[in-house]
Design an enzyme around this catalytic site. Structure first.
Site, PDB file in Angstrom:
ATOM      1  N   ARG A  51       0.908  -1.066   0.165  1.00 13.47           N
ATOM      2  CA  ARG A  51       0.169  -0.002   0.050  1.00 13.47           C
ATOM      3  C   ARG A  51       0.951   1.224  -0.058  1.00 13.47           C
ATOM      4  O   ARG A  51       0.299   2.013  -0.512  1.00 13.47           O
ATOM      5  CB  ARG A  51      -0.998  -0.129   1.238  1.00 13.47           C
ATOM      6  N   TYR A 103     -16.712  16.317 -15.519  1.00 12.88           N
ATOM      7  CA  TYR A 103     -17.046  14.913 -15.380  1.00 12.88           C
ATOM      8  C   TYR A 103     -18.250  14.901 -14.346  1.00 12.88           C
ATOM      9  O   TYR A 103     -18.125  15.196 -13.185  1.00 12.88           O
ATOM     10  CB  TYR A 103     -15.875  14.381 -15.136  1.00 12.88           C
ATOM     11  N   ASP A 175      -7.794  18.727 -14.397  1.00 15.14           N
ATOM     12  CA  ASP A 175      -8.024  17.488 -14.999  1.00 15.14           C
ATOM     13  C   ASP A 175      -7.642  17.292 -16.314  1.00 15.14           C
ATOM     14  O   ASP A 175      -8.578  17.992 -17.200  1.00 15.14           O
ATOM     15  CB  ASP A 175      -9.545  17.093 -14.797  1.00 15.14           C
ATOM     16  N   LYS A 200      -8.951   6.085 -19.045  1.00 15.33           N
ATOM     17  CA  LYS A 200      -8.886   6.595 -20.373  1.00 15.33           C
ATOM     18  C   LYS A 200      -7.865   6.593 -21.160  1.00 15.33           C
ATOM     19  O   LYS A 200      -7.245   5.314 -21.748  1.00 15.33           O
ATOM     20  CB  LYS A 200      -9.479   8.001 -20.442  1.00 15.33           C
TER      21      LYS A 200
HETATM   22  C1  LIG Z   1     -13.433   9.039 -16.167  1.00 14.99           C
HETATM   23  C2  LIG Z   1     -13.111  10.484 -15.772  1.00 14.99           C
HETATM   24  C3  LIG Z   1     -12.803  10.674 -14.228  1.00 14.99           C
HETATM   25  C4  LIG Z   1     -13.048   9.740 -13.555  1.00 14.99           C
HETATM   26  O1  LIG Z   1     -12.242   8.411 -13.602  1.00 14.99           O
HETATM   27  P1  LIG Z   1     -12.528   7.124 -13.032  1.00 14.99           P
HETATM   28  O2  LIG Z   1     -11.038   6.478 -13.393  1.00 14.99           O
HETATM   29  O3  LIG Z   1     -13.801   6.497 -13.874  1.00 14.99           O
HETATM   30  O4  LIG Z   1     -12.716   7.007 -11.433  1.00 14.99           O
HETATM   31  C5  LIG Z   1     -12.474  11.932 -14.048  1.00 14.99           C
HETATM   32  N1  LIG Z   1     -12.369  12.929 -14.947  1.00 14.99           N
HETATM   33  C6  LIG Z   1     -12.458  12.738 -16.312  1.00 14.99           C
HETATM   34  C7  LIG Z   1     -12.423  13.781 -17.205  1.00 14.99           C
HETATM   35  C8  LIG Z   1     -12.970  11.378 -16.683  1.00 14.99           C
HETATM   36  O5  LIG Z   1     -13.155  11.399 -17.965  1.00 14.99           O
END
Ligand SMILES: *Cc1c(COP(=O)(O)O)cnc(C)c1O
Length: 389
Positions: A51, A103, A175, A200
């Site tokens: 961890r 998001y 982000d 992603k």
């Molecule tokens: C998918 C996504 C998230 C969240 O990520 P997870 O891996 O699904 O928890 C946050 N910001 C954006 C822009 C995303 O597309």
């Protein structure tokens, strides 16, 4: 290796990924171990418990930090866990200014998890840096933006927003999931923290969920590293390895995603059956100039609207053969989603409508297939619409 003098495609393959010190393995091994044997009491150990630290995860953290030009990287079990790590910097009474086109899961985390803990949030149009400046208050401890945003692909001028937050002494978190470090580096533009859902484009193959936080601020990093170890939402070694494997091809994938997305966006713009086509690489995107200045590529996401609303959207996605009707984005395969009922269902309907997400709005994550096949798929699905049925 100190990979920072190399280009981004080279760093994606090599940063943090030297030959394994124990065996010489060229590819970073999957260190499937929860614990590490220590020699005796009080001896310095590099790893003690997974961890806290794991070599496979560390390779990923080093690589992602290098790609964002950051001093420090932390990997998490999901993008949402990474977002939570940034929010862990806050205390009751603190205030956050955030973009209003986020998001859906981030919005839910803000409103349903952190607001009840005593954090307040203001949402503003992040396309206007002055709107962010106006929303700052005495208690503001964080500014959070997403650019390009989801699903409307609106841009925030990172350098301009960073000018505002610097002056106010408030950290700016970006982000960067949609743009990826291949096309945009927020830290170089003045941001303090970069967040990714590695689920992603970074992972890139829709086979692993993960997240990351990158920063060059040692104090913020220490606090979030403490949180990472304390809360424990870390990726397992195999997930870290899968993500790292995906990252190696980020540069070639992104070039193809962007090319295919541009060609599809241009096609949709000229199609009689589609409206309101949004792609930052189109000259008629209202922020095309900013996109060209701030990004090295325009990404793989395209949003458009079917005039027939929910019914037309439903019929359209059911007829598609190549595009999968699915949440998520950034994989090699093409996906289509209906934000109003999927990614953005957590946002109240009136609020959603006010933000410009209609019942006929569809979002494409354009994959790296042969683009001609993608065009044919969209056209055959649209044919009944074009005939007015
Ligand atoms: C998918 C996504 C998230 C969240 O990520 P997870 O891996 O699904 O928890 C946050 N910001 C954006 C822009 C995303 O597309």
């Amino acid at each position: 290796m100190s990979a920072d003098t190399y280009g981004p495609a080279t760093r994606a393959i090599h940063a943090g990924q030297g030959a394994d010190p124990a065996t010489g393995a060229t590819i970073t091994p999957v260190y499937l171990t929860s614990t590490y044997t220590q020699r005796g009491i009080g001896e310095d150990v590099r790893y003690e418990y997974s961890r806290t630290g794991n070599p496979t995860r560390e390779a990923l953290e080093t690589c992602l930090a290098s790609l964002e030009g950051a001093e420090h990287g932390l990997a998490f079990a999901s993008g949402s866990a990474a977002t939570a790590a940034v929010l862990s910097l806050l205390r009751p009474g603190d205030h956050v200014v955030a973009g209003d086109d986020l998001y859906g899961g981030t919005y839910r985390l803000f409103e349903r998890v952190w607001r009840p803990l005593g954090i307040s949030f203001s949402y503003v149009d992040a396309r206007r840096p002055e709107a962010i400046a106006e929303a700052l208050g005495e208690a503001t401890r964080l500014v959070w933006i997403e650019t390009p945003s989801n699903p409307l692909l609106r841009l925030a001028d990172i350098a301009a927003v960073a000018g505002v937050t610097r002056e106010a002494g408030v950290p700016l978190a970006v982000d960067n999931t949609f743009a990826t470090p291949c096309f945009q580096n927020p830290l170089a533009l003045g941001a303090d923290i970069v967040v990714h859902s590695t689920t992603k484009y970074l992972g890139g193959h829709s086979d692993v969920v993960g997240g990351a936080v990158l920063t060059s601020d040692a104090e913020l990093h220490e606090q979030m590293k403490f949180y990472q170890n304390s809360a424990g939402a870390v990726p397992g070694a195999f997930d870290a390895w899968l993500t790292l494997r995906g990252v190696k091809t980020l540069s070639v994938r992104m070039q193809r995603h962007a090319l295919n997305a541009f060609l599809l966006a241009a096609h949709l713009r000229d199609a009689a059956w589609a409206r309101d086509v949004v792609y930052p690489g189109l000259r008629d995107h209202p922020q095309h100039e900013l996109a060209a200045r701030q990004m090295r590529g325009f990404g793989g996401m395209v949003t458009f609207t079917l005039p027939g609303g929910r019914q037309a959207a439903d019929a359209f996605v059911r007829r598609l053969r190549l595009f999968s009707f699915a949440e998520s984005l950034g994989g090699v395969e093409s996906l289509i989603c209906h934000p109003a009922t999927m990614t953005h269902a957590a946002i109240p309907p009136d609020e959603r409508a006010a933000r410009g997400i209609g019942d006929g709005t569809l979002r494409l994550s354009v994959g790296i297939e042969d683009v001609g096949d993608l065009v044919v798929d969209l056209e055959q699905a649209a044919a009944p619409l074009a005939r007015g049925s």
